[in-house]
Scaffold this motif. Structure first.
Motif, mmCIF file in Angstrom:
data_model
loop_
_atom_site.group_PDB
_atom_site.id
_atom_site.type_symbol
_atom_site.label_atom_id
_atom_site.label_comp_id
_atom_site.label_asym_id
_atom_site.label_seq_id
_atom_site.Cartn_x
_atom_site.Cartn_y
_atom_site.Cartn_z
ATOM 1 N N ASN A 14 0.784 -1.232 0.000
ATOM 2 C CA ASN A 14 0.000 0.000 0.000
ATOM 3 C C ASN A 14 0.814 1.280 0.000
ATOM 4 O OD1 ASN A 14 -2.761 -1.266 0.492
ATOM 5 N ND2 ASN A 14 -1.643 -2.031 2.261
ATOM 6 N N TYR A 15 2.137 1.208 0.060
ATOM 7 C CA TYR A 15 2.925 2.411 0.325
ATOM 8 C C TYR A 15 2.705 3.489 -0.734
ATOM 9 C CZ TYR A 15 6.842 5.437 1.487
ATOM 10 O OH TYR A 15 7.613 6.520 1.824
ATOM 11 N N TYR A 16 2.732 3.136 -1.997
ATOM 12 C CA TYR A 16 2.562 4.144 -3.048
ATOM 13 C C TYR A 16 1.088 4.431 -3.333
ATOM 14 C CZ TYR A 16 2.648 6.346 -7.647
ATOM 15 O OH TYR A 16 2.453 7.200 -8.706
ATOM 16 N N SER A 17 0.248 3.426 -3.280
ATOM 17 C CA SER A 17 -1.150 3.584 -3.694
ATOM 18 C C SER A 17 -2.019 4.221 -2.627
ATOM 19 C CB SER A 17 -1.733 2.217 -4.079
ATOM 20 O OG SER A 17 -0.967 1.615 -5.103
ATOM 21 N N ASN A 18 -1.795 3.921 -1.368
ATOM 22 C CA ASN A 18 -2.664 4.398 -0.303
ATOM 23 C C ASN A 18 -2.479 5.898 -0.089
ATOM 24 O OD1 ASN A 18 -3.870 4.937 2.312
ATOM 25 N ND2 ASN A 18 -3.903 2.710 2.602
ATOM 26 N N PRO A 19 -3.579 6.692 -0.100
ATOM 27 C CA PRO A 19 -3.451 8.143 0.106
ATOM 28 C C PRO A 19 -2.857 8.514 1.463
ATOM 29 C CG PRO A 19 -5.621 7.583 -0.762
ATOM 30 C CD PRO A 19 -4.963 6.301 -0.406
ATOM 31 N N GLY A 20 -2.913 7.595 2.425
ATOM 32 C CA GLY A 20 -2.344 7.881 3.730
ATOM 33 C C GLY A 20 -0.838 8.077 3.690
ATOM 34 N N PHE A 21 -0.194 7.614 2.615
ATOM 35 C CA PHE A 21 1.256 7.761 2.473
ATOM 36 C C PHE A 21 1.620 8.837 1.443
ATOM 37 C CE2 PHE A 21 0.734 3.301 3.862
ATOM 38 C CZ PHE A 21 1.509 3.328 5.007
ATOM 39 N N ASN A 22 0.670 9.700 1.093
ATOM 40 C CA ASN A 22 0.937 10.699 0.054
ATOM 41 C C ASN A 22 2.104 11.607 0.404
ATOM 42 O OD1 ASN A 22 -0.926 9.904 -1.827
ATOM 43 N ND2 ASN A 22 -2.451 11.448 -1.315
ATOM 44 N N GLU A 23 2.222 11.981 1.678
ATOM 45 C CA GLU A 23 3.262 12.910 2.083
ATOM 46 C C GLU A 23 4.553 12.212 2.504
ATOM 47 O OE1 GLU A 23 2.988 16.086 1.616
ATOM 48 O OE2 GLU A 23 0.942 15.801 0.857
ATOM 49 N N TYR A 24 4.661 10.918 2.252
ATOM 50 C CA TYR A 24 5.869 10.169 2.562
ATOM 51 C C TYR A 24 6.817 10.207 1.362
ATOM 52 C CZ TYR A 24 3.869 8.153 6.840
ATOM 53 O OH TYR A 24 3.339 7.956 8.098
ATOM 54 N N PRO A 25 8.116 10.080 1.581
ATOM 55 C CA PRO A 25 9.063 10.087 0.457
ATOM 56 C C PRO A 25 8.826 8.905 -0.480
ATOM 57 C CG PRO A 25 10.207 10.432 2.548
ATOM 58 C CD PRO A 25 8.800 10.034 2.887
ATOM 59 N N VAL A 26 8.928 9.150 -1.762
ATOM 60 C CA VAL A 26 8.759 8.082 -2.736
ATOM 61 C C VAL A 26 9.968 7.152 -2.677
ATOM 62 C CG1 VAL A 26 9.828 9.373 -4.642
ATOM 63 C CG2 VAL A 26 8.154 7.572 -5.141
#
Length: 315
Positions: A175-187
Protein backbone atom coordinates in the motif's frame (compact mmCIF):
# COMPACT_ATOMS: atom_id res chain seq x y z
CA UNK A 1 35.67 83.35 5.25
CA UNK A 2 33.95 80.31 6.75
CA UNK A 3 30.80 81.05 4.77
CA UNK A 4 32.84 81.40 1.57
CA UNK A 5 34.65 78.13 2.25
CA UNK A 6 31.35 76.37 2.95
CA UNK A 7 29.88 77.81 -0.27
CA UNK A 8 32.86 76.59 -2.29
CA UNK A 9 32.56 73.09 -0.79
CA UNK A 10 28.85 72.92 -1.58
CA UNK A 11 29.44 74.26 -5.09
CA UNK A 12 32.17 71.68 -5.66
CA UNK A 13 29.87 68.90 -4.45
CA UNK A 14 27.06 70.05 -6.74
CA UNK A 15 29.43 70.24 -9.71
CA UNK A 16 30.80 66.79 -8.91
CA UNK A 17 27.30 65.31 -8.67
CA UNK A 18 26.28 67.07 -11.89
CA UNK A 19 29.33 65.76 -13.76
CA UNK A 20 28.65 62.21 -12.54
CA UNK A 21 25.02 62.44 -13.65
CA UNK A 22 26.00 63.77 -17.07
CA UNK A 23 28.61 61.07 -17.54
CA UNK A 24 26.08 58.40 -16.59
CA UNK A 25 23.61 59.78 -19.13
CA UNK A 26 26.31 60.02 -21.78
CA UNK A 27 27.41 56.41 -21.41
CA UNK A 28 24.02 54.82 -20.95
CA UNK A 29 23.92 54.83 -17.14
CA UNK A 30 21.38 56.32 -14.79
CA UNK A 31 17.64 55.95 -15.05
CA UNK A 32 17.43 56.97 -18.68
CA UNK A 33 19.74 54.37 -20.22
CA UNK A 34 18.73 53.83 -23.83
CA UNK A 35 22.22 54.55 -25.21
CA UNK A 36 25.05 52.10 -25.81
CA UNK A 37 28.15 52.92 -23.78
CA UNK A 38 30.24 51.20 -26.47
CA UNK A 39 29.02 53.03 -29.60
CA UNK A 40 26.81 55.88 -28.38
CA UNK A 41 23.94 54.62 -30.55
CA UNK A 42 20.44 54.66 -29.12
CA UNK A 43 18.79 51.37 -28.23
CA UNK A 44 15.56 50.40 -29.91
CA UNK A 45 12.16 50.29 -28.27
CA UNK A 46 8.92 48.41 -28.86
CA UNK A 47 8.16 50.46 -31.99
CA UNK A 48 11.69 50.25 -33.42
CA UNK A 49 12.38 47.06 -35.33
CA UNK A 50 15.76 48.19 -36.73
CA UNK A 51 17.88 49.21 -33.73
CA UNK A 52 19.43 46.79 -31.28
CA UNK A 53 17.36 46.29 -28.13
CA UNK A 54 18.94 44.61 -25.09
CA UNK A 55 16.65 42.48 -22.98
CA UNK A 56 15.91 43.75 -19.51
CA UNK A 57 17.20 41.80 -16.55
CA UNK A 58 14.23 39.87 -15.27
CA UNK A 59 14.14 38.13 -11.93
CA UNK A 60 13.22 34.52 -12.51
CA UNK A 61 10.98 33.00 -9.85
CA UNK A 62 12.51 30.59 -7.40
CA UNK A 63 12.04 26.99 -8.51
CA UNK A 64 8.85 25.75 -6.81
CA UNK A 65 9.44 23.86 -3.58
CA UNK A 66 13.15 24.66 -3.48
CA UNK A 67 15.42 26.69 -1.20
CA UNK A 68 18.57 28.59 -2.11
CA UNK A 69 21.86 27.08 -0.91
CA UNK A 70 24.74 29.54 -0.81
CA UNK A 71 27.93 28.16 -2.35
CA UNK A 72 31.28 27.91 -0.59
CA UNK A 73 34.05 25.51 0.37
CA UNK A 74 33.75 22.35 2.39
CA UNK A 75 35.86 19.34 3.34
CA UNK A 76 34.80 15.95 2.00
CA UNK A 77 36.21 12.53 2.68
CA UNK A 78 37.04 10.43 5.70
CA UNK A 79 38.91 11.80 8.70
CA UNK A 80 39.87 8.32 9.84
CA UNK A 81 43.17 6.57 9.17
CA UNK A 82 43.16 4.48 5.98
CA UNK A 83 44.40 1.21 7.49
CA UNK A 84 43.98 -0.83 4.31
CA UNK A 85 45.44 1.80 1.99
CA UNK A 86 42.33 1.86 -0.21
CA UNK A 87 42.59 5.64 -0.71
CA UNK A 88 39.01 5.69 -1.99
CA UNK A 89 37.76 8.48 0.27
CA UNK A 90 40.66 10.87 0.75
CA UNK A 91 40.02 13.99 2.76
CA UNK A 92 39.91 16.94 0.37
CA UNK A 93 38.55 20.46 0.01
CA UNK A 94 35.99 21.17 -2.71
CA UNK A 95 34.30 24.36 -3.89
CA UNK A 96 30.54 24.21 -4.39
CA UNK A 97 28.65 26.76 -6.47
CA UNK A 98 25.37 28.17 -5.22
CA UNK A 99 22.34 26.08 -6.15
CA UNK A 100 18.71 25.35 -5.33
CA UNK A 101 17.61 22.14 -3.65
CA UNK A 102 14.21 20.71 -2.77
CA UNK A 103 13.21 21.58 0.77
CA UNK A 104 11.94 18.04 1.31
CA UNK A 105 12.17 14.70 -0.43
CA UNK A 106 9.99 14.03 -3.46
CA UNK A 107 6.80 12.57 -2.01
CA UNK A 108 4.42 9.96 -3.35
CA UNK A 109 1.95 12.75 -4.11
CA UNK A 110 4.47 14.61 -6.28
CA UNK A 111 5.31 11.40 -8.12
CA UNK A 112 1.62 10.71 -8.75
CA UNK A 113 1.32 14.19 -10.24
CA UNK A 114 4.17 13.35 -12.61
CA UNK A 115 2.54 10.08 -13.67
CA UNK A 116 -0.83 11.81 -14.16
CA UNK A 117 0.48 14.49 -16.52
CA UNK A 118 2.48 11.97 -18.51
CA UNK A 119 -0.83 10.92 -20.07
CA UNK A 120 -2.82 14.18 -19.94
CA UNK A 121 -2.42 17.87 -20.84
CA UNK A 122 -1.30 20.32 -18.17
CA UNK A 123 -3.73 22.99 -16.91
CA UNK A 124 -1.53 25.84 -18.19
CA UNK A 125 -2.61 26.97 -21.63
CA UNK A 126 -1.46 29.55 -24.11
CA UNK A 127 -3.42 31.62 -26.54
CA UNK A 128 -5.84 34.51 -26.51
CA UNK A 129 -9.43 33.77 -25.41
CA UNK A 130 -8.96 30.01 -25.47
CA UNK A 131 -11.57 27.68 -24.00
CA UNK A 132 -10.70 24.04 -23.38
CA UNK A 133 -13.57 21.60 -23.86
CA UNK A 134 -14.11 17.88 -23.73
CA UNK A 135 -16.36 16.56 -26.48
CA UNK A 136 -19.16 14.54 -24.78
CA UNK A 137 -19.63 12.52 -27.96
CA UNK A 138 -15.92 11.77 -28.16
CA UNK A 139 -14.49 12.14 -24.63
CA UNK A 140 -10.77 12.39 -24.07
CA UNK A 141 -9.19 9.01 -23.38
CA UNK A 142 -5.56 9.07 -22.19
CA UNK A 143 -3.13 7.20 -24.38
CA UNK A 144 -1.65 3.92 -23.26
CA UNK A 145 1.78 5.39 -23.94
CA UNK A 146 3.13 8.29 -21.90
CA UNK A 147 4.60 11.47 -23.34
CA UNK A 148 8.09 10.06 -22.90
CA UNK A 149 7.18 6.82 -24.69
CA UNK A 150 6.62 4.51 -21.72
CA UNK A 151 3.75 2.54 -20.29
CA UNK A 152 2.13 3.14 -16.90
CA UNK A 153 3.91 0.17 -15.33
CA UNK A 154 7.27 1.69 -16.26
CA UNK A 155 6.52 4.91 -14.34
CA UNK A 156 4.99 3.57 -11.11
CA UNK A 157 7.40 2.89 -8.19
CA UNK A 158 8.04 -0.72 -7.23
CA UNK A 159 6.58 -1.41 -3.79
CA UNK A 160 8.21 -4.82 -3.64
CA UNK A 161 11.43 -3.16 -2.41
CA UNK A 162 9.86 -3.23 1.04
CA UNK A 163 9.51 -7.01 1.02
CA UNK A 164 12.31 -9.10 2.52
CA UNK A 165 12.64 -12.06 4.84
CA UNK A 166 11.53 -11.32 8.42
CA UNK A 167 10.91 -7.66 7.59
CA UNK A 168 7.18 -7.57 8.46
CA UNK A 169 6.65 -4.75 5.94
CA UNK A 170 3.53 -6.23 4.36
CA UNK A 171 1.59 -2.97 4.76
CA UNK A 172 4.29 -1.00 2.93
CA UNK A 173 4.89 -3.59 0.22
CA UNK A 174 1.19 -3.56 -0.71
CA UNK A 175 0.00 0.00 0.00
CA UNK A 176 2.92 2.41 0.33
CA UNK A 177 2.56 4.14 -3.05
CA UNK A 178 -1.15 3.58 -3.69
CA UNK A 179 -2.66 4.40 -0.30
CA UNK A 180 -3.45 8.14 0.11
CA UNK A 181 -2.34 7.88 3.73
CA UNK A 182 1.26 7.76 2.47
CA UNK A 183 0.94 10.70 0.05
CA UNK A 184 3.26 12.91 2.08
CA UNK A 185 5.87 10.17 2.56
CA UNK A 186 9.06 10.09 0.46
CA UNK A 187 8.76 8.08 -2.74
CA UNK A 188 10.78 4.85 -2.75
CA UNK A 189 11.22 2.00 -5.19
CA UNK A 190 12.24 4.14 -8.17
CA UNK A 191 15.30 3.56 -10.32
CA UNK A 192 17.91 6.10 -11.35
CA UNK A 193 16.46 6.07 -14.87
CA UNK A 194 12.98 6.84 -13.56
CA UNK A 195 14.31 9.76 -11.50
CA UNK A 196 16.11 11.19 -14.53
CA UNK A 197 12.85 11.03 -16.48
CA UNK A 198 11.09 12.79 -13.60
CA UNK A 199 13.62 15.64 -13.57
CA UNK A 200 13.22 16.02 -17.34
CA UNK A 201 9.43 16.26 -16.99
CA UNK A 202 9.73 18.73 -14.11
CA UNK A 203 12.03 20.96 -16.17
CA UNK A 204 9.53 20.96 -19.03
CA UNK A 205 6.50 21.53 -16.79
CA UNK A 206 8.00 24.41 -14.78
CA UNK A 207 9.42 26.25 -17.80
CA UNK A 208 6.23 25.76 -19.81
CA UNK A 209 4.32 27.27 -16.91
CA UNK A 210 6.65 30.28 -16.80
CA UNK A 211 6.46 30.90 -20.54
CA UNK A 212 2.67 30.42 -20.62
CA UNK A 213 2.26 33.22 -18.07
CA UNK A 214 4.25 35.74 -20.15
CA UNK A 215 2.40 38.46 -22.05
CA UNK A 216 2.00 37.74 -25.76
CA UNK A 217 4.09 40.76 -26.81
CA UNK A 218 7.06 39.58 -24.72
CA UNK A 219 7.29 36.15 -26.37
CA UNK A 220 10.01 35.57 -29.00
CA UNK A 221 8.87 36.44 -32.53
CA UNK A 222 9.95 33.03 -33.86
CA UNK A 223 7.84 31.28 -31.23
CA UNK A 224 4.80 33.43 -32.03
CA UNK A 225 5.13 32.77 -35.77
CA UNK A 226 5.26 29.05 -35.10
CA UNK A 227 2.17 28.74 -32.89
CA UNK A 228 0.12 31.96 -33.00
CA UNK A 229 -1.87 34.15 -35.31
CA UNK A 230 -1.09 37.90 -35.36
CA UNK A 231 -4.02 38.60 -33.00
CA UNK A 232 -2.64 36.22 -30.35
CA UNK A 233 -4.99 33.33 -31.02
CA UNK A 234 -3.68 29.81 -31.43
CA UNK A 235 -2.62 28.70 -34.88
CA UNK A 236 -3.82 25.12 -34.94
CA UNK A 237 -6.06 22.84 -36.93
CA UNK A 238 -9.34 21.76 -35.40
CA UNK A 239 -9.84 24.85 -33.25
CA UNK A 240 -13.21 26.48 -33.74
CA UNK A 241 -14.89 29.69 -32.59
CA UNK A 242 -17.66 29.44 -29.99
CA UNK A 243 -20.72 31.65 -29.64
CA UNK A 244 -18.89 33.70 -26.99
CA UNK A 245 -16.08 34.57 -29.40
CA UNK A 246 -13.52 32.35 -27.68
CA UNK A 247 -11.43 29.71 -29.40
CA UNK A 248 -12.50 26.18 -28.46
CA UNK A 249 -9.78 23.57 -28.14
CA UNK A 250 -10.45 19.95 -27.24
CA UNK A 251 -8.29 18.12 -24.72
CA UNK A 252 -6.68 15.85 -27.27
CA UNK A 253 -5.68 18.86 -29.39
CA UNK A 254 -4.41 20.72 -26.34
CA UNK A 255 -2.33 17.73 -25.29
CA UNK A 256 -0.66 17.52 -28.70
CA UNK A 257 -0.18 21.28 -28.86
CA UNK A 258 1.54 21.37 -25.47
CA UNK A 259 3.94 18.62 -26.45
CA UNK A 260 4.76 20.45 -29.70
CA UNK A 261 5.39 23.67 -27.76
CA UNK A 262 7.59 21.91 -25.19
CA UNK A 263 9.61 20.26 -27.96
CA UNK A 264 10.08 23.64 -29.67
CA UNK A 265 11.11 25.31 -26.39
CA UNK A 266 13.70 22.59 -25.72
CA UNK A 267 15.12 22.85 -29.23
CA UNK A 268 15.33 26.66 -29.06
CA UNK A 269 15.90 27.24 -25.35
CA UNK A 270 18.57 29.91 -25.94
CA UNK A 271 15.98 32.43 -27.16
CA UNK A 272 14.08 31.96 -23.89
CA UNK A 273 17.19 31.97 -21.69
CA UNK A 274 18.34 35.34 -23.04
CA UNK A 275 14.93 36.78 -22.20
CA UNK A 276 15.02 35.47 -18.64
CA UNK A 277 12.17 33.02 -19.26
CA UNK A 278 13.87 29.66 -18.72
CA UNK A 279 15.06 28.05 -15.50
CA UNK A 280 18.10 25.74 -15.55
CA UNK A 281 17.40 22.04 -15.84
CA UNK A 282 16.40 20.11 -12.74
CA UNK A 283 18.75 17.26 -11.87
CA UNK A 284 19.97 15.05 -9.06
CA UNK A 285 22.53 16.67 -6.74
CA UNK A 286 26.11 15.47 -7.00
CA UNK A 287 28.01 14.10 -4.00
CA UNK A 288 29.61 17.42 -3.07
CA UNK A 289 26.31 19.34 -3.24
CA UNK A 290 24.48 16.73 -1.23
CA UNK A 291 27.05 16.55 1.56
CA UNK A 292 27.52 20.33 1.58
CA UNK A 293 23.78 20.98 1.93
CA UNK A 294 23.39 18.22 4.53
CA UNK A 295 26.24 19.63 6.61
CA UNK A 296 24.73 23.12 6.43
CA UNK A 297 27.67 24.83 8.13
CA UNK A 298 30.43 27.15 7.06
CA UNK A 299 33.52 27.68 9.16
CA UNK A 300 36.80 29.51 9.35
CA UNK A 301 39.27 27.44 7.35
CA UNK A 302 42.96 27.67 8.14
CA UNK A 303 45.91 26.49 6.09
CA UNK A 304 45.40 22.90 7.25
CA UNK A 305 41.81 23.06 5.92
CA UNK A 306 40.30 22.37 9.33
CA UNK A 307 36.92 23.95 9.84
CA UNK A 308 36.39 25.88 13.06
CA UNK A 309 33.55 27.94 14.47
CA UNK A 310 30.91 26.48 12.19
CA UNK A 311 27.59 28.30 11.95
CA UNK A 312 24.19 27.21 10.68
CA UNK A 313 23.15 28.30 7.21
CA UNK A 314 19.70 29.89 6.73
CA UNK A 315 18.39 26.93 4.78
Amino acid sequence: MKNIARFLKVSLLILLAASITQSCSLFGGGKGGGVSSATGMAYGDANDTISFKPYDIQNLPNPPGMVFVQGGRTVLGSFEQDLFGARDNIERTVTVNSFYMDETEITNEKWKEYVYYQFRPMPEQMGKDTEVKDDPNNPFVPSQTSHNGQELADLVPEDSVWASDFSFNDVYSQNYYSNPGFNEYPVVGVTWRQVVDYTKWRTDAVNYGIISSVAFDELPDEFKLEFYNPDGSLQMLGASASTTGTQEVFLEELDQLQQDMIAYINQNKKMFIERGLYLPEFRLPNEAEWEYAAKATVGTQYLDENEEYGRIYPW
